[in-house]
Write a protein that holds these residues in place. Structure first.
Motif, short mmCIF file in Angstrom:
data_model
loop_
_atom_site.label_atom_id
_atom_site.label_comp_id
_atom_site.label_asym_id
_atom_site.label_seq_id
_atom_site.Cartn_x
_atom_site.Cartn_y
_atom_site.Cartn_z
N GLU A 207 0.91 -0.96 -0.19
CA GLU A 207 -0.03 0.17 0.09
C GLU A 207 1.02 1.30 0.15
OE1 GLU A 207 -3.24 2.27 2.74
OE2 GLU A 207 -3.04 -0.09 2.90
N ASN A 208 0.77 2.10 -0.97
CA ASN A 208 1.43 3.16 -1.25
C ASN A 208 3.23 2.96 -1.17
OD1 ASN A 208 -0.95 4.91 -1.15
ND2 ASN A 208 -0.81 4.94 1.08
N GLY A 209 3.34 1.83 -1.78
CA GLY A 209 4.87 1.52 -1.87
C GLY A 209 5.30 0.77 -0.59
N TYR A 257 14.05 -7.63 -14.12
CA TYR A 257 12.66 -7.53 -14.41
C TYR A 257 12.44 -6.23 -14.84
CZ TYR A 257 7.70 -6.67 -13.34
OH TYR A 257 6.40 -6.33 -13.27
N ALA A 258 11.54 -6.12 -15.60
CA ALA A 258 10.90 -4.70 -16.22
C ALA A 258 9.58 -4.75 -16.35
CB ALA A 258 11.72 -4.15 -17.48
N HIS A 259 8.65 -3.64 -16.62
CA HIS A 259 7.44 -3.54 -16.76
C HIS A 259 6.96 -2.67 -18.04
CE1 HIS A 259 3.06 -3.49 -15.66
NE2 HIS A 259 3.10 -1.91 -15.69
N ILE A 260 5.87 -2.95 -18.62
CA ILE A 260 5.48 -2.21 -19.75
C ILE A 260 3.93 -1.92 -19.29
CG2 ILE A 260 4.76 -1.80 -22.04
CD1 ILE A 260 6.93 -3.51 -22.92
N SER A 261 3.76 -0.53 -19.03
CA SER A 261 2.44 -0.09 -18.64
C SER A 261 1.45 -0.18 -19.89
CB SER A 261 2.45 1.45 -18.19
OG SER A 261 2.77 2.27 -19.09
N ALA A 262 -0.07 -0.17 -19.52
CA ALA A 262 -1.01 -0.21 -20.78
C ALA A 262 -1.05 1.09 -21.58
CB ALA A 262 -2.17 -0.36 -20.01
N ASN A 263 -0.18 2.13 -21.29
CA ASN A 263 -0.02 3.29 -22.05
C ASN A 263 1.32 3.27 -22.65
OD1 ASN A 263 1.20 3.97 -19.61
ND2 ASN A 263 0.44 5.89 -19.37
N GLY A 264 2.06 2.17 -22.44
CA GLY A 264 3.25 2.02 -23.50
C GLY A 264 4.42 2.68 -22.93
N TYR A 265 4.61 2.73 -21.55
CA TYR A 265 5.93 3.27 -20.88
C TYR A 265 6.51 2.01 -20.18
CZ TYR A 265 4.82 7.99 -21.31
OH TYR A 265 4.58 9.39 -21.96
N LEU A 266 8.05 2.00 -20.43
CA LEU A 266 8.68 1.05 -19.81
C LEU A 266 9.36 1.49 -18.58
CD1 LEU A 266 10.59 -1.87 -20.30
CD2 LEU A 266 12.37 -0.06 -20.95
N ARG A 267 8.91 0.58 -17.32
CA ARG A 267 9.39 1.09 -15.83
C ARG A 267 10.06 -0.15 -15.28
NH1 ARG A 267 2.97 2.85 -15.13
NH2 ARG A 267 3.24 4.85 -16.34
N GLN A 268 10.52 0.40 -14.21
CA GLN A 268 11.08 -0.47 -13.52
C GLN A 268 10.28 -1.33 -12.57
OE1 GLN A 268 13.63 1.11 -10.13
NE2 GLN A 268 11.98 2.17 -9.18
N CYS A 269 9.13 -1.22 -12.22
CA CYS A 269 8.02 -1.61 -11.38
C CYS A 269 6.91 -1.28 -12.04
CB CYS A 269 8.07 -1.09 -9.94
SG CYS A 269 9.73 -1.39 -9.06
N SER A 270 5.99 -2.29 -11.67
CA SER A 270 4.45 -2.16 -12.10
C SER A 270 3.66 -1.26 -11.30
CB SER A 270 3.82 -3.60 -12.17
OG SER A 270 4.04 -4.21 -10.92
N TYR A 271 4.21 -0.80 -10.18
CA TYR A 271 3.37 0.08 -9.51
C TYR A 271 4.02 1.43 -9.32
CZ TYR A 271 6.93 -1.18 -5.97
OH TYR A 271 8.15 -1.57 -5.26
N GLU A 272 4.99 1.66 -10.46
CA GLU A 272 5.43 2.97 -10.57
C GLU A 272 4.93 3.81 -11.57
OE1 GLU A 272 9.76 3.53 -10.58
OE2 GLU A 272 9.79 2.91 -8.25
N SER A 273 4.84 5.22 -11.52
CA SER A 273 4.52 6.12 -12.78
C SER A 273 5.60 6.53 -13.61
CB SER A 273 3.78 7.05 -12.27
OG SER A 273 4.29 8.08 -11.35
N GLY A 274 5.58 7.20 -14.51
CA GLY A 274 6.73 7.68 -15.19
C GLY A 274 7.32 6.51 -16.25
N GLY A 275 8.65 6.63 -16.26
CA GLY A 275 9.34 5.56 -17.23
C GLY A 275 9.61 6.30 -18.46
N ILE A 276 10.03 5.18 -19.59
CA ILE A 276 10.33 5.53 -20.84
C ILE A 276 9.25 5.14 -21.73
CG2 ILE A 276 12.25 5.30 -22.59
CD1 ILE A 276 13.14 6.67 -20.32
#
Length: 304
Positions: A207-209, A257-276
């Motif tokens: 919860e909240n990281g 590990y890496a994660h791709i969000s449903a709006n097309g951003y590559l991130r370090q974690c699935s619960y983070e915002s931002g990314g590439i």
């Protein structure tokens, strides 16, 4: 069997059996190591028809396209990634799920897992996935009546849907462990055993990281895992290493590990915002290098 060259050695993976073999006596020079993460999770959509209190996924209508997912997975395959884990949102609400799995299974060596709440695993979808996935992971956090209070729908639905396949598709179980569900693990173990699950992933609630379990609950969970290690193929999240003795889902190397969000951003974690933004990069390798250079370090998230 697929080969991944890591700093630890040669990592062999069989996507059908789930077998991992590490030849750590073979030194791999940095320039020869594969640059893709061992596992890439992809939120194919943020759409979900449930509203579970502990869910960290963004509540939006974002979804990826089939060509995007397939194209990215082809690149990850070439970069040494072993497995793609599809989630969301609720991935069974993504209309192209079966097509994506068939194409990736046929055209790459990637293992494929799907994490779902299980309420839409109908016969048509099972037929579309059969032979094209390594495992379908169903989220079951507690027996009744607690399950319904968490998910808002009865547990009978996903159990009925799992039984439709007659064990022709491997099933794993994911369980979010918090103060409410921890005391139900013994009762839940009966259900998991009856369903013939190939493994059981215990996910301490975030919860909240931050983890929500307190010290006494961590000790109880660690003891429970130790006492049932011979009964189930149990694993837990790698980021819980400071609280638990294992076994863990992944090694804790930064390239795991890496994660791709449903709006097309590559991130370090699935619960983070931002990314590439992958839509702004010419290749996945460029995006991975940009992510690392921007100060991120690819790591296993607490809530995969």
């Amino acid at each position: 069997m697929k080969l991944r060259k890591e700093r630890r050695g040669l990592h062999f993976y069989d996507r059908v059996t789930g077998l991992h073999v590490l030849a750590d006596e073979v030194p791999i020079s940095p320039e020869d190591q594969d640059e893709g993460p061992e596992v890439i999770s992809i939120a194919v959509t943020n759409v979900c028809d449930l509203s579970c209190a502990f869910c960290y996924a963004p509540k939006s209508r974002h979804s990826l396209s089939v060509p995007e997912i397939v194209g990215w997975c082809r690149q990850f395959d070439q970069l040494g990634t072993l497995e793609v884990a599809f989630g969301g949102g609720e991935p069974t609400l993504f209309s192209g799920l079966a097509e994506v799995c068939r194409t990736i299974w046929t055209e790459t060596q990637l293992g494929i897992s799907i994490t779902t709440h299980g309420h839409h695993l109908n016969e048509e979808l099972w037929e579309g996935l059969k032979g094209f996935v390594s495992v379908v992971r169903v989220s079951i956090d507690a027996p009744e009546p607690l399950y319904t209070s968490i998910r808002g729908l009865p547990l009978a639905g996903p159990i009925r849907n799992i039984r439709q396949i007659e064990r022709k598709v491997p099933i794993g179980i994911n369980t979010v462990v918090n103060g409410r569900t921890l005391g139900c693990l013994d009762e839940l173990a009966v259900i998991v055993s009856d369903l013939g699950a190939v493994d059981w992933l215990l996910l301490p609630e975030i919860e909240n990281g931050m983890f929500t379990l307190v010290d006494s609950e961590w000790r109880a969970l660690d003891n429970w895992i130790a006492s049932h290690a011979d009964d189930f193929n149990l694993r837990t999240t790698t980021s819980a290493k400071t609280h638990l003795t294992g076994p863990f889902l992944l090694n804790d190397a930064p390239e795991d590990y890496a994660h791709i969000s449903a709006n097309g951003y590559l991130r370090q974690c699935s619960y983070e915002s931002g990314g590439i933004s992958l839509r702004d990069r010419p290749s996945m390798l460029t995006a991975l290098r940009d992510l690392r250079q921007s100060g991120f370090h690819l790591m296993y998230p607490a809530s995969l």
